[in-house]
Design a protein around this motif. Structure first.
Motif, PDB file in Angstrom:
ATOM      1  N   ARG A  55     -12.696   1.564  -4.998  1.00 43.05           N
ATOM      2  CA  ARG A  55     -11.901   0.338  -4.841  1.00 43.05           C
ATOM      3  C   ARG A  55     -10.434   0.647  -4.532  1.00 43.05           C
ATOM      4  O   ARG A  55      -9.582  -0.240  -4.569  1.00 43.05           O
ATOM      5  CB  ARG A  55     -11.990  -0.507  -6.117  1.00 43.05           C
ATOM      6  CG  ARG A  55     -13.298  -1.291  -6.174  1.00 43.05           C
ATOM      7  CD  ARG A  55     -13.207  -2.359  -7.240  1.00 43.05           C
ATOM      8  NE  ARG A  55     -14.224  -2.176  -8.254  1.00 43.05           N
ATOM      9  CZ  ARG A  55     -14.078  -2.519  -9.519  1.00 43.05           C
ATOM     10  NH1 ARG A  55     -12.944  -3.031  -9.938  1.00 43.05           N
ATOM     11  NH2 ARG A  55     -15.058  -2.328 -10.369  1.00 43.05           N
ATOM     12  N   MET A  56     -10.138   1.905  -4.243  1.00 42.93           N
ATOM     13  CA  MET A  56      -8.755   2.280  -3.974  1.00 42.93           C
ATOM     14  C   MET A  56      -8.227   1.529  -2.758  1.00 42.93           C
ATOM     15  O   MET A  56      -8.922   1.391  -1.761  1.00 42.93           O
ATOM     16  CB  MET A  56      -8.697   3.785  -3.721  1.00 42.93           C
ATOM     17  CG  MET A  56      -7.387   4.409  -4.127  1.00 42.93           C
ATOM     18  SD  MET A  56      -7.215   6.106  -3.564  1.00 42.93           S
ATOM     19  CE  MET A  56      -8.575   6.960  -4.286  1.00 42.93           C
ATOM     20  N   THR A  57      -6.984   1.045  -2.859  1.00 37.05           N
ATOM     21  CA  THR A  57      -6.387   0.325  -1.724  1.00 37.05           C
ATOM     22  C   THR A  57      -5.298   1.171  -1.079  1.00 37.05           C
ATOM     23  O   THR A  57      -5.173   2.359  -1.382  1.00 37.05           O
ATOM     24  CB  THR A  57      -5.768  -0.997  -2.203  1.00 37.05           C
ATOM     25  OG1 THR A  57      -4.606  -0.673  -2.970  1.00 37.05           O
ATOM     26  CG2 THR A  57      -6.735  -1.794  -3.053  1.00 37.05           C
ATOM     27  N   ASP A  58      -4.498   0.545  -0.244  1.00 31.71           N
ATOM     28  CA  ASP A  58      -3.462   1.297   0.464  1.00 31.71           C
ATOM     29  C   ASP A  58      -2.243   1.623  -0.393  1.00 31.71           C
ATOM     30  O   ASP A  58      -1.250   2.114   0.130  1.00 31.71           O
ATOM     31  CB  ASP A  58      -3.046   0.552   1.739  1.00 31.71           C
ATOM     32  CG  ASP A  58      -2.448  -0.801   1.414  1.00 31.71           C
ATOM     33  OD1 ASP A  58      -2.574  -1.237   0.245  1.00 31.71           O
ATOM     34  OD2 ASP A  58      -1.853  -1.433   2.309  1.00 31.71           O
ATOM     35  N   ILE A  59      -2.310   1.375  -1.699  1.00 32.11           N
ATOM     36  CA  ILE A  59      -1.259   1.926  -2.553  1.00 32.11           C
ATOM     37  C   ILE A  59      -1.824   3.097  -3.357  1.00 32.11           C
ATOM     38  O   ILE A  59      -1.222   3.556  -4.332  1.00 32.11           O
ATOM     39  CB  ILE A  59      -0.599   0.883  -3.485  1.00 32.11           C
ATOM     40  CG1 ILE A  59      -1.662   0.138  -4.291  1.00 32.11           C
ATOM     41  CG2 ILE A  59       0.275  -0.061  -2.712  1.00 32.11           C
ATOM     42  CD1 ILE A  59      -1.061  -0.693  -5.413  1.00 32.11           C
ATOM     43  N   GLY A  60      -2.981   3.585  -2.938  1.00 32.02           N
ATOM     44  CA  GLY A  60      -3.519   4.816  -3.506  1.00 32.02           C
ATOM     45  C   GLY A  60      -4.085   4.646  -4.895  1.00 32.02           C
ATOM     46  O   GLY A  60      -4.539   3.578  -5.285  1.00 32.02           O
ATOM     47  N   LEU A  61      -4.006   5.745  -5.655  1.00 30.88           N
ATOM     48  CA  LEU A  61      -4.611   5.781  -6.989  1.00 30.88           C
ATOM     49  C   LEU A  61      -4.067   4.702  -7.913  1.00 30.88           C
ATOM     50  O   LEU A  61      -4.748   4.244  -8.826  1.00 30.88           O
ATOM     51  CB  LEU A  61      -4.346   7.140  -7.641  1.00 30.88           C
ATOM     52  CG  LEU A  61      -5.444   8.193  -7.611  1.00 30.88           C
ATOM     53  CD1 LEU A  61      -5.013   9.394  -8.422  1.00 30.88           C
ATOM     54  CD2 LEU A  61      -6.744   7.628  -8.164  1.00 30.88           C
ATOM     55  N   VAL A  62      -2.795   4.343  -7.674  1.00 30.88           N
ATOM     56  CA  VAL A  62      -2.148   3.348  -8.527  1.00 30.88           C
ATOM     57  C   VAL A  62      -2.998   2.087  -8.632  1.00 30.88           C
ATOM     58  O   VAL A  62      -3.041   1.432  -9.668  1.00 30.88           O
ATOM     59  CB  VAL A  62      -0.752   3.015  -7.945  1.00 30.88           C
ATOM     60  CG1 VAL A  62      -0.122   1.851  -8.671  1.00 30.88           C
ATOM     61  CG2 VAL A  62       0.151   4.237  -8.053  1.00 30.88           C
ATOM     62  N   SER A  63      -3.734   1.763  -7.549  1.00 28.47           N
ATOM     63  CA  SER A  63      -4.503   0.524  -7.531  1.00 28.47           C
ATOM     64  C   SER A  63      -5.727   0.573  -8.436  1.00 28.47           C
ATOM     65  O   SER A  63      -6.276  -0.470  -8.767  1.00 28.47           O
ATOM     66  CB  SER A  63      -4.943   0.204  -6.098  1.00 28.47           C
ATOM     67  OG  SER A  63      -5.742   1.266  -5.602  1.00 28.47           O
ATOM     68  N   LEU A  94       5.519  -0.549   0.618  1.00 33.83           N
ATOM     69  CA  LEU A  94       5.961  -0.500  -0.780  1.00 33.83           C
ATOM     70  C   LEU A  94       6.097   0.947  -1.239  1.00 33.83           C
ATOM     71  O   LEU A  94       7.117   1.341  -1.823  1.00 33.83           O
ATOM     72  CB  LEU A  94       4.937  -1.254  -1.646  1.00 33.83           C
ATOM     73  CG  LEU A  94       5.208  -1.218  -3.144  1.00 33.83           C
ATOM     74  CD1 LEU A  94       6.495  -1.965  -3.460  1.00 33.83           C
ATOM     75  CD2 LEU A  94       4.046  -1.825  -3.928  1.00 33.83           C
ATOM     76  N   VAL A  95       5.065   1.757  -0.941  1.00 30.94           N
ATOM     77  CA  VAL A  95       5.104   3.159  -1.358  1.00 30.94           C
ATOM     78  C   VAL A  95       6.312   3.865  -0.752  1.00 30.94           C
ATOM     79  O   VAL A  95       7.043   4.593  -1.429  1.00 30.94           O
ATOM     80  CB  VAL A  95       3.789   3.867  -0.946  1.00 30.94           C
ATOM     81  CG1 VAL A  95       3.923   5.375  -1.107  1.00 30.94           C
ATOM     82  CG2 VAL A  95       2.628   3.349  -1.777  1.00 30.94           C
ATOM     83  N   ALA A  96       6.552   3.624   0.538  1.00 32.19           N
ATOM     84  CA  ALA A  96       7.672   4.291   1.204  1.00 32.19           C
ATOM     85  C   ALA A  96       8.999   3.855   0.605  1.00 32.19           C
ATOM     86  O   ALA A  96       9.917   4.660   0.422  1.00 32.19           O
ATOM     87  CB  ALA A  96       7.641   3.986   2.696  1.00 32.19           C
TER      88      ALA A  96
END
Lengths: 942, 127
Positions: free
Chosen positions: A388-396, A698-700
């Motif tokens: 279920r990982m999204t484009d904010i990576g592991l944080v999601s 957001l990550v950047a």
């Protein structure tokens, strides 16, 4: 016995004769070819009231049968005494006798720093200490010095005979003569090894003292409380510093110690015993129970019972015997009471000896948070839905327990680090726990190797393992690997010795391994600039919170970064023009290094050369970072070794000329073209935010904020440490030294990140200095709370930055299967086409493939492909002169295209579906996360 | 300013120490372990332990600084650097034999471990 000083506010030592610039600065002694030989006597004094005794002490030091080469009188923050000593003592000894040195204590007031000042001024190999109220026998030095014929002896103490001003009180038990600083009954009667010597009559090898950092300022008499034990603690440190070092007691070396009538009283006896207990508790907390109390156990079990017996047998009047026996018992009780109180009080904070229940509770939290964090982390790992990982990576997908674990670490660390005297072991445990939680999490969750680059490195290691070299045509990135293969060659050696067949067996532990490795040189570097444990460990903490750039996987960069840190640590310690700081004696005290001894100089330079040579043949960028660092250190005269930049540059250039000329020939043009376009070089490092997905934007942004915050915090720290600017200059220079490289190359768009990485240790130090600029800086709960809050924010930001690309960096087992299938079925000379190169390549032949990643091509090509995917791809794949062609679609490729906005969202899925439905391609491999196709027409191959 | 000095057992003065003997033998043990089946735990552990620590630890005995942390860090860094230099040097010399590389590293380690350290130990006694 030199004792406490009571400095008045604003007291300033007036300099009458030139005094050394800092307590332990011995630079003088290494100049003019002077040699450190013979014996130096150090006498510390703090009050004019004992002037007559001081004169006797100095005279006795000069009247030795074995004359001292130097007598240093250290005046502990008493300008009047200093003036008088300089005026009168010289005359007494004989004008022109240059053996007498009179200096002021330039450290904190107190006996420990006074003695450290004396060590600093000593120009002899051996340093003997005589109290200002003691008088030495004529053969004192000879007896002490004799023991040093054994090279293992690092310290010798002698007999201290009480010289009672008003006669010995009948009740005063000889077993308790230590109360008045004298040798007591129970000590050996002949030369024998002991745990520690007595302060009034002791001598040391000066180098051994310097090695362990001199006397500990936290002990000794402070204020009116006669603490003590600093020589005990020092001797314990000496003995534990190196196996085999011996401390001897020579009863024939005799000193007579003046005992004023005021100390021959019950009150003093009781108070001194109690204080001894307090000191023992403190020594125990510093040195551990075993060494701190080893002697006391036998003293209690043997000497004391015997003393009680002797009190009755010596033919003393019965009343006196009873008084002695009672004194012995009371002395033991008072000492024990002091010890118990000292243990309960646990003086973590010198400024607040009376801990409140609240602060004690906070201390418990500091201890308990670590295991709590590890338990929470373990629970967190049990259920993480990676799919279920999204484009904010592991944080999601990380559960609440993971964040709770990070929070517990932040709270526990901040509490522990702000409490003075927290043990390094406990702080180190927090740092290691942080590294494990941050860097073992992906490995434990994934079970597959992350990062396409890591897969590539594994395959290169395997290639050398099989063929002895990196095979394939020397073009592009492969040429760089072929030109700097050192790290891969060493790994292939490791692989052969272990008997494993692929570096995949250990590659995924790379981030954990390298981050743990960085800890050592980081502490070495920070310790060079401060003795304050709070600053050192907070700097380390900030380093790990700021190290988000992901250059810690199995790579030449991670490896050479470690060696870079070690080289810098060596240079800072050994090439410092100011000498090495002495630990435990304030922040400004220094001693000269042994750097000028030719043998040492050669050893250090050789060691650096070995490390630099390994870097030079392993990585293309790090040697230039090192050259830049060496140049600034030498140009700003912060390195005493002028050859340093030359050695680094010669090895770097030598390797390039020897091995890498091919790479430079083919890449020189692009390197030259990027010089002088700093804007291009900085901008190229960041992804284009206008195209990226919202999560990636957001990550950047978090990346940038995290990096900028650390630099800002460092600016605050620099300002708060402004008094140390000169001493801190090397750190400042090293923080800035990578920046010129931005002007020189864009390093494939990576340069800004690398500059950040190479500046990070030094930036982290100043960032920590914002909290703890000096040893005197407050440790109040406000700073603890501030550090907790900042750490929580930085940990969250780190998680976004470091784990933010995990949708792209992580490979599912299905993707790994696809990679295995591809490398097993695609022959050398194959043409591999796909959206991006974000593939797990467990391949043998990858260096023999030609790749085309259409989502990374020019915009016009991408548009053409989107308009006519089947025609374009089919032309690409069939019109080539390659042995075979493969079209690859995987989950990670799609994630990369979407998150970085290389093509409009859904493009890869659209292309894949269109291609599949066209009938012009045949599926040769398919699973949930990967599809591999080949052209359907057999005529595709030439 | 006192505390009780008491007799403790005399320190051992014999050299070389047990540690240096272990270091001197470490490479040869790692070499012997390479004859075990590939991937077996003792073989892999021996290879990692030797390559990452032993050559540097033996050389660091001669380092003019007794600071424990500095010595440990240098031991690891020098070991890793030597692994790179020796493996790369042999590759350039045209051989890729891992056992030969191990023999070279073992010889360096043994010599460095057995040589008396000497530094700071031959100073004259006061006179």
């Amino acid at each position: 016995m030199a004792g406490p000083t009571r400095p008045t506010a604003g007291e300033k030592v007036t300099s009458i004769a030139p005094a050394p610039p800092s307590p332990l600065d011995l630079s003088e002694s290494n100049q003019g070819g002077e040699q450190r030989l013979g014996l130096c006597v150090v006498i510390c004094a703090y009050t004019e009231a004992r002037w007559a005794l001081l004169v006797r002490a100095v005279q006795s030091a000069f009247a030795q049968t074995m004359a001292p080469s130097q007598v240093v009188v250290v005046i502990d923050h008493c300008p009047a005494l200093l003036r008088r000593a300089r005026q009168e003592l010289t005359g007494l000894i004989g004008p022109g006798d240059e053996r007498l040195t009179i200096i002021a204590n330039t450290g904190q007031s107190g006996l420990a720093d006074a003695r450290n000042t004396g060590i600093g001024a000593a120009r002899a190999e051996l340093v003997a200490f005589l109290d200002d109220d003691a008088e030495a026998d004529a053969d004192w030095l000879m007896q002490l010095g004799e023991a040093y014929r054994d090279p293992a002896v690092v310290a010798t103490g002698g007999r201290v005979v009480a010289d009672w001003e008003a006669g010995r009180p009948g009740w005063f038990p000889p077993e308790f003569d230590w109360v008045v600083g004298c040798t007591y009954r129970g000590l050996p009667e002949a030369l024998a090894p002991v745990r520690n010597v007595i302060g009034a009559n002791m001598s040391f090898r000066r180098d051994a003292l310097l090695d362990v950092g001199g006397f500990h300022t936290g002990l000794g008499r402070v204020g009116t409380r006669p603490l003590g034990c600093e020589e005990t603690e020092l001797c314990i440190r000496l003995a534990s510093h190196q196996q085999g070092q011996r401390i001897l007691y020579e009863p024939a070396a005799i000193v007579h110690h003046h005992v004023p009538a005021s100390r021959a009283t019950w009150a003093y006896f009781r108070s001194r015993c109690y204080a001894e207990g307090l000191s023992k508790a403190k020594v125990r907390s510093l040195a551990g129970a075993e060494s701190a109390l080893s002697s006391e156990r036998s003293y209690l079990l043997t000497t004391i019972p015997r003393g009680i017996g002797l009190a009755w047998q010596r033919g003393l009047p019965a009343r006196q015997s009873a008084a002695r026996a009672i004194a012995i018992v009371l002395g033991v009780v008072a000492t024990g009471l002091g010890y118990v109180v000292g243990r309960i009080r646990k003086p973590d904070d010198d400024t607040a000896p009376n801990e409140t229940a609240l602060s004690r509770a906070v201390g418990v939290v500091g201890v308990a948070a670590l295991p709590l964090a590890l338990v929470l982390w373990w629970l967190a790992l049990q259920h993480v839905p990676l799919s279920r990982m999204t484009d904010i990576g592991l944080v999601s997908v990380l559960p609440l327990t993971f964040w709770a674990a990070l929070g517990a670490l932040a709270v526990g660390f901040a509490i522990t680090v702000t409490r003075r005297r927290s043990s390094s072991a406990r702080l180190g445990a927090y740092i290691v726990a942080l590294i494990v939680v941050l860097h073992a999490t992906p490995e434990l969750l994934y079970g597959t190797l992350q990062y396409a680059w890591a897969w590539k490195h594994v395959s290169l290691i395997n290639d050398i393992f099989q063929h002895g070299r990196i095979t394939g045509h020397p073009t592009g990135q492969l040429a760089a690997y072929q030109a700097w293969p050192g790290f891969f060659t060493a790994n292939s050696l490791l692989l052969k010795l272990t008997g494993w067949t692929s570096a995949l067996s250990y590659a995924s532990w790379g981030p954990l391994f390298f981050n743990v490795l960085y800890l050592g040189p980081l502490i070495m570097i920070f310790r060079r600039f401060t003795a304050d444990g709070r600053l050192i460990w907070t700097a380390v903490w900030f380093f790990y919170l700021g190290n988000w750039v992901g250059q810690d996987y199995l790579s030449p960069q991670a490896f050479s970064y470690f060696l870079y840190l070690v080289v810098i640590a060596i240079c800072l310690r050994w090439y410092s023009p100011d000498g090495i700081p002495l630990r435990g004696s304030g922040t400004t005290t220094t001693v000269p290094t042994l750097q000028h001894e030719p043998r040492n100089r050669a050893a250090i330079l050789l060691c650096i050369a070995v490390l630099v040579a390994a870097i030079a043949c392993s990585h293309q960028l790090t040697p230039f970072m090192l050259i830049s660092a060496a140049v600034v250190l030498v140009v700003f005269r912060r390195s005493s070794e002028r050859l340093l930049p030359l050695v680094v540059a010669a090895l770097t250039v030598g390797w390039i000329v020897y091995s890498s000329r091919g790479f430079l020939d083919s890449n020189l043009h692009s390197i030259l073209a990027s010089i002088g376009h700093p804007g291009a070089n900085t901008n190229s490092s960041f992804i284009s935010l206008s195209d990226a997905s919202r999560g990636q934007v957001l990550v950047a942004k978090v990346d940038r904020v995290l990096s900028a915050s650390l630099w800002l915090l460092a600016a605050v720290g620099l300002w708060r440490r402004r008094r140390n600017t000169r001493a801190d200059l090397p750190l400042l220079l090293l923080a800035l030294s990578p920046i010129p490289l931005v002007l020189m190359s864009n390093y494939g768009g990576e340069m800004v990140f690398r500059v950040y990485l190479f500046s990070l240790p030094f930036v982290a130090f100043f960032a920590a200095a914002a909290f703890f600029p000096s040893a005197k800086a407050s440790s109040s709960w406000r700073w603890t709370a501030g550090l907790v809050a900042l750490s929580v924010v930085l940990l969250a930001a780190f998680s976004f930055s470091y784990y933010g690309d995990e949708q792209v960096n992580y490979f599912t087992p299905q993707e790994v299967q696809a990679g295995q299938w591809l490398t097993a079925h695609a022959p050398r000379g194959s043409f591999v086409v796909g959206p991006t190169g974000d593939l797990p390549w467990p391949y043998k032949n990858v260096q023999w493939y030609t790749e085309y990643w259409f989502a990374m091509d020019a915009k016009s090509s991408r548009q053409a492909l989107l308009a006519h995917p089947v025609r374009t791809l089919s032309n690409d794949l069939t019109d080539s002169s390659h042995k075979a062609s493969f079209l690859v679609f995987t989950r990670a490729q799609t994630a990369m295209v979407n998150s970085q906005g290389m093509m409009p969202a859904g493009s890869t899925a659209h292309i894949e579906q269109t291609v599949l439905g066209s009938g012009r391609f045949r599926v040769v491999f398919h699973n949930a996360d990967a599809t591999i196709l080949v052209p359907a027409r057999p005529g595709a191959r030439p | 300013v006192t505390s009780a000095p008491h007799a403790v057992p005399p320190a051992r003065l014999t050299r070389p120490t047990g540690g240096s003997i272990v270091l001197a033998l470490s490479g040869w043990v790692a070499l012997a372990l390479t004859f075990l089946p590939g991937g077996s735990v003792p073989r892999a552990a021996g290879a990692f332990a030797f390559l990452l620590f032993c050559p540097g630890a033996a050389l660091v005995r001669h380092w003019p600084d007794k600071d424990r942390l500095a010595r440990s860090v240098l031991a690891v860094a020098i070991s890793m650097a030597l692994a790179v230099l020796v493996s790369q040097g042999l590759t350039l010399a045209g051989t890729t034999s891992a056992r030969l590389a191990l023999v070279v590293l073992s010889i360096v380690t043994s010599i460095a471990a057995i040589l008396p350290t000497g530094l700071g130990r031959e100073r004259s006694t006061p006179s």
